[in-house]
Design a protein around this motif. Structure first.
Motif, PDB file in Angstrom:
ATOM      1  N   UNK A 171       0.825  -1.220   0.000  1.00 43.50           N
ATOM      2  CA  UNK A 171       0.000   0.000   0.000  1.00 43.50           C
ATOM      3  C   UNK A 171       0.854   1.262   0.000  1.00 43.50           C
ATOM      4  N   UNK A 172       0.493   2.216  -0.883  1.00 48.75           N
ATOM      5  CA  UNK A 172       1.205   3.481  -0.972  1.00 48.75           C
ATOM      6  C   UNK A 172       2.462   3.444  -1.809  1.00 48.75           C
ATOM      7  N   UNK A 173       2.878   2.253  -2.266  1.00 50.50           N
ATOM      8  CA  UNK A 173       4.087   2.134  -3.083  1.00 50.50           C
ATOM      9  C   UNK A 173       3.894   2.763  -4.455  1.00 50.50           C
ATOM     10  N   UNK A 174       4.995   3.201  -5.024  1.00 46.05           N
ATOM     11  CA  UNK A 174       5.009   3.584  -6.431  1.00 46.05           C
ATOM     12  C   UNK A 174       5.291   2.325  -7.242  1.00 46.05           C
ATOM     13  N   UNK A 175       4.459   2.052  -8.224  1.00 45.19           N
ATOM     14  CA  UNK A 175       4.647   0.838  -9.022  1.00 45.19           C
ATOM     15  C   UNK A 175       5.932   0.984  -9.832  1.00 45.19           C
ATOM     16  N   UNK A 176       6.850   0.003  -9.702  1.00 47.53           N
ATOM     17  CA  UNK A 176       8.200   0.183 -10.256  1.00 47.53           C
ATOM     18  C   UNK A 176       8.285   0.184 -11.776  1.00 47.53           C
ATOM     19  N   UNK A 177       7.459  -0.620 -12.432  1.00 39.71           N
ATOM     20  CA  UNK A 177       7.574  -0.770 -13.885  1.00 39.71           C
ATOM     21  C   UNK A 177       6.275  -1.319 -14.444  1.00 39.71           C
ATOM     22  N   UNK A 178       6.168  -1.450 -15.753  1.00 37.80           N
ATOM     23  CA  UNK A 178       4.954  -1.994 -16.363  1.00 37.80           C
ATOM     24  C   UNK A 178       4.867  -3.494 -16.108  1.00 37.80           C
ATOM     25  N   UNK A 179       3.665  -3.966 -15.878  1.00 41.15           N
ATOM     26  CA  UNK A 179       3.498  -5.394 -15.640  1.00 41.15           C
ATOM     27  C   UNK A 179       2.049  -5.794 -15.554  1.00 41.15           C
ATOM     28  N   UNK A 180       1.823  -7.014 -15.043  1.00 38.74           N
ATOM     29  CA  UNK A 180       0.475  -7.570 -14.941  1.00 38.74           C
ATOM     30  C   UNK A 180       0.288  -8.127 -13.534  1.00 38.74           C
ATOM     31  N   UNK A 181      -0.855  -7.828 -12.941  1.00 39.49           N
ATOM     32  CA  UNK A 181      -1.143  -8.333 -11.596  1.00 39.49           C
ATOM     33  C   UNK A 181      -1.389  -9.837 -11.655  1.00 39.49           C
ATOM     34  N   UNK A 182      -0.717 -10.585 -10.793  1.00 38.20           N
ATOM     35  CA  UNK A 182      -0.896 -12.052 -10.758  1.00 38.20           C
ATOM     36  C   UNK A 182      -1.606 -12.505  -9.484  1.00 38.20           C
ATOM     37  N   UNK A 183      -1.655 -11.643  -8.470  1.00 41.27           N
ATOM     38  CA  UNK A 183      -2.443 -11.948  -7.269  1.00 41.27           C
ATOM     39  C   UNK A 183      -2.705 -10.649  -6.517  1.00 41.27           C
ATOM     40  N   UNK A 184      -3.896 -10.591  -5.877  1.00 46.09           N
ATOM     41  CA  UNK A 184      -4.254  -9.395  -5.125  1.00 46.09           C
ATOM     42  C   UNK A 184      -4.970  -8.364  -5.978  1.00 46.09           C
TER      43      UNK A 184
END
Length: 646
Positions: A171-184
């Motif tokens: 929570x509150x993190x900056x997403x580091x790079x482009x990707x796809x959610x695999x859980x959550x």
């Protein structure tokens, strides 16, 4: 950007931002000291020698960067180009020198103070736009939580990530790079990508973008792109490009400036040497008037007519999620005579919606709707989603339903020993006349119809259509008022295209068009109407986007759109295109206002000088004052334009 990591690019970009035509804080400090000395002399009482010495010191301190760029840059560029290549700063340095020679030390000091102040103001205008790059770079993520094979996480540098790596986002993190959610799952603020401040819900299989901000949830993601290929990296590259790709007007002014300066440097000495013989002026009067001409004819305001305004317009749009690859594209947008739109996802919502339905027996309608919803829940095609969205809230789900989903034959199910089927009209033979009448009517309106049968008899019909984008009609109305011809290009049937076009008041429809033929339609529009823009999603519209005079890609920040288009709207909102067109029109108005005003001041001062009606002090104030007004006029484009829908 593809030949170096994003972090390396950031260092280079920061260096570019800080060093481009700047000398750090030294000029501002020296300028301030010079200004203090000038004010000291102005309000103090000194003997003439000390007074003139302080004025000379004022010129040297406040004009440090003027003299540097005037003399050093002229020499450097002349050697580089192997021909004399002066700039406007050299004229100012010569004018200050000339003022000192005739004893007008105070006027020379004032000239340098105002010119240097205007120069700093122009730098501010450029920095205001380049700050968009700086702000983007500050948002660039540098660390990521890499999930190890043991299940533990390790903080690593983003540049070390590889495609396929698993990352943990808290929570509150900056997403580091482009990707796809695999859980959550979580809500994510994607304002840095598409300009939309409302967080978007993301869950498994959804795409996430680097630099966006995670909300209260946590999730694991899989890296899908290298750091230099992310959407964010491409945005940085695109905005950076826009700083160097100026408008045609700005480029022409930059090319004309050294020629103009050279002409002035020739005309002024000729004027000084010839006027005593032609008009019986004294040599002192001739030299004095020559110095006024030198100041008056300097193209300071002209040089500042386009660049600050163009960069301000780019900055204005970048803040609103509209990115241009250069000022030339923004400037030329105002000149379009024709515009072509891809239909699906650009003018329309990009998904079908149920518009009409009809059942032959209203008393059984609720029962049939419940069966339809239960059958469609087993399907996953877009039409099923449209039907569920329309009817799910008003039906009872039948959990024991067994549904057959045969490709090409639609859906079939048995309910209480009765056979039910949903599919395209060609699958059915026993069609009542009232159903056929409704079907013909809906089809003529460009709608897609599906039949619903009970015991092989069609008892219901559902009509669907990809409806116009809520904002599209207002935007098309705006374009029509501007006299811009509009064309819809679609792969759907011409009948379907015309149905949407009629709703939006679009001038022309090209239906049944394959992607490879879209560019031909653009070429025909260019030949018939002139300057043509294309607005599409940047994927199947790529050939047309390239062929158009201005290719405008719409799409939620797709990297393909950024690659092929001349301009990108980071969110599917046509009102942003209209806003960009209005900014472009205002930019052109401001640039021409600046050009005409700056040249009017030059002509006025030279004329008054010729008749002896202006002294060097008034000339300095009028000329450099006009430069400041021109820059301030350009900075107006930093302000938002109100009421984008008209």
């Amino acid at each position: 950007m593809h030949t170096k990591s994003l972090n390396q690019a950031n260092v280079a970009d920061r260096k570019y931002i800080e060093e481009d035509h700047h000398h750090g804080k030294s000029p501002i400090i020296l300028y301030s000291l010079g200004l203090l000395l000038y004010l000291l002399v102005l309000f103090g009482s000194f003997n003439p020698l000390i007074e003139n010495s302080l004025f000379i010191l004022t010129m040297l301190l406040s004009g440090y960067h003027v003299l540097s760029e005037g003399i050093v840059d002229t020499v450097t560029e002349s050697v580089k180009r192997k021909r004399f290549h002066p700039n406007v700063h050299l004229l100012m340095a010569l004018a200050a020198l000339g003022s000192s020679i005739i004893g007008a030390f105070d006027e020379g000091a004032l000239l340098i103070l105002i010119f240097a102040g205007a120069h700093f103001l122009e730098d501010y205008a450029e920095d205001k736009s380049k700050r968009e790059i700086t702000n983007l770079l500050k948002m660039n993520p540098t660390e990521a939580r890499l999930v190890l094979s043991s299940g533990e996480t390790k903080i690593v540098n983003v540049s070390s990530l590889k495609i396929g790596d698993e990352l943990k986002v808290l929570p509150g993190d900056q997403i580091p790079t482009d990707g796809e959610i695999i859980s959550g799952s979580s809500y994510i603020n994607e304002a840095s990508i598409n300009g939309e401040s409302i967080p978007k819900e993301k869950t498994v299989q959804d795409e996430v973008f680097g630099s966006t901000i995670n909300g209260d949830g946590s999730f694991n993601m899989k890296v899908t792109k290298n750091s230099e290929d992310t959407v964010f990296a491409k945005i940085v590259e695109l905005v950076n490009q826009s700083q160097t790709n100026l408008s045609k007007t700005a480029t022409k002014i930059n090319k004309i400036e050294p020629i103009y300066v050279t002409v002035v440097m020739i005309v002024v000495p000729v004027f000084i040497l010839s006027v005593p013989f032609l008009l019986n002026w004294s040599w002192n009067e001739s030299f004095y008037r020559g110095m006024i001409m030198l100041v008056s004819a300097s193209p300071c305001a002209l040089a500042a007519s386009a660049v600050p305004a163009t960069l301000s317009g780019i900055s204005n749009l970048a803040k609103r999620g509209v990115l241009f690859k250069g000022g030339a594209y923004l400037s030329n947008l105002a000149n379009i005579k024709s515009i072509a739109f891809d239909k699906t996802g650009t003018l329309t919502e990009g998904k079908p919606s149920v518009t009409d339905y009809y059942f032959i027996n209203e008393d059984q309608a609720d029962e049939w709707i419940s069966i339809i919803v239960s059958m469609e829940k087993s399907a996953n095609h877009p039409l099923a989603n449209a039907i569920l969205e329309k009817f799910q809230s008003q039906s009872d789900f039948l959990p024991d339903l067994s549904v057959e989903n045969n490709i090409g034959k639609g859906l079939a199910a048995m309910v209480q020993n009765k056979h039910y089927q949903i599919g395209k009209p060609s699958l059915f033979e026993n069609v009542p006349s009232e159903i056929q009448t409704q079907s013909d009517q809906f089809s003529n309106e460009g709608k897609t119809v599906v039949y619903f049968s009970e015991e092989n008899k069609v008892v219901g019909i559902i009509a669907m259509m990809d409806l116009p984008n809520p904002n599209a009609k207002a935007v098309i109305r705006y374009l029509n008022k501007q006299g811009i011809h509009s064309t819809m290009i679609t792969g759907d049937s011409e009948l379907t295209g015309k149905a949407v076009a009629n709703m939006l008041s679009i001038d022309e429809v090209a239906g049944n068009v394959l992607p490879e033929n879209k560019s031909q339609i653009i070429a025909e529009s260019q030949k018939k109407y002139g300057y043509t823009a294309m607005v599409g999603d940047g994927i199947n519209d790529a050939p047309a986007l390239v062929a158009a005079d201005i290719g405008f890609a719409m799409g939620e920040g797709t990297d393909v759109a950024i690659d092929v288009a001349d301009a990108v709207i980071m969110k599917n909102d046509l009102t942003k295109f209209q806003y960009a067109h209005r900014v472009s029109k205002k930019l052109n108005r401001i640039v021409w206002q600046n050009i005409l005003f700056s040249m009017l001041i030059v002509v006025l001062l030279i004329t008054l000088n010729f008749f002896g009606r202006v002294d060097i002090g008034i000339g300095v104030l009028a000329h450099e004052g006009s430069t400041i007004l021109v820059i301030l006029n350009g900075l107006r484009l930093l302000l938002p334009i109100k009421s984008s829908l008209q």
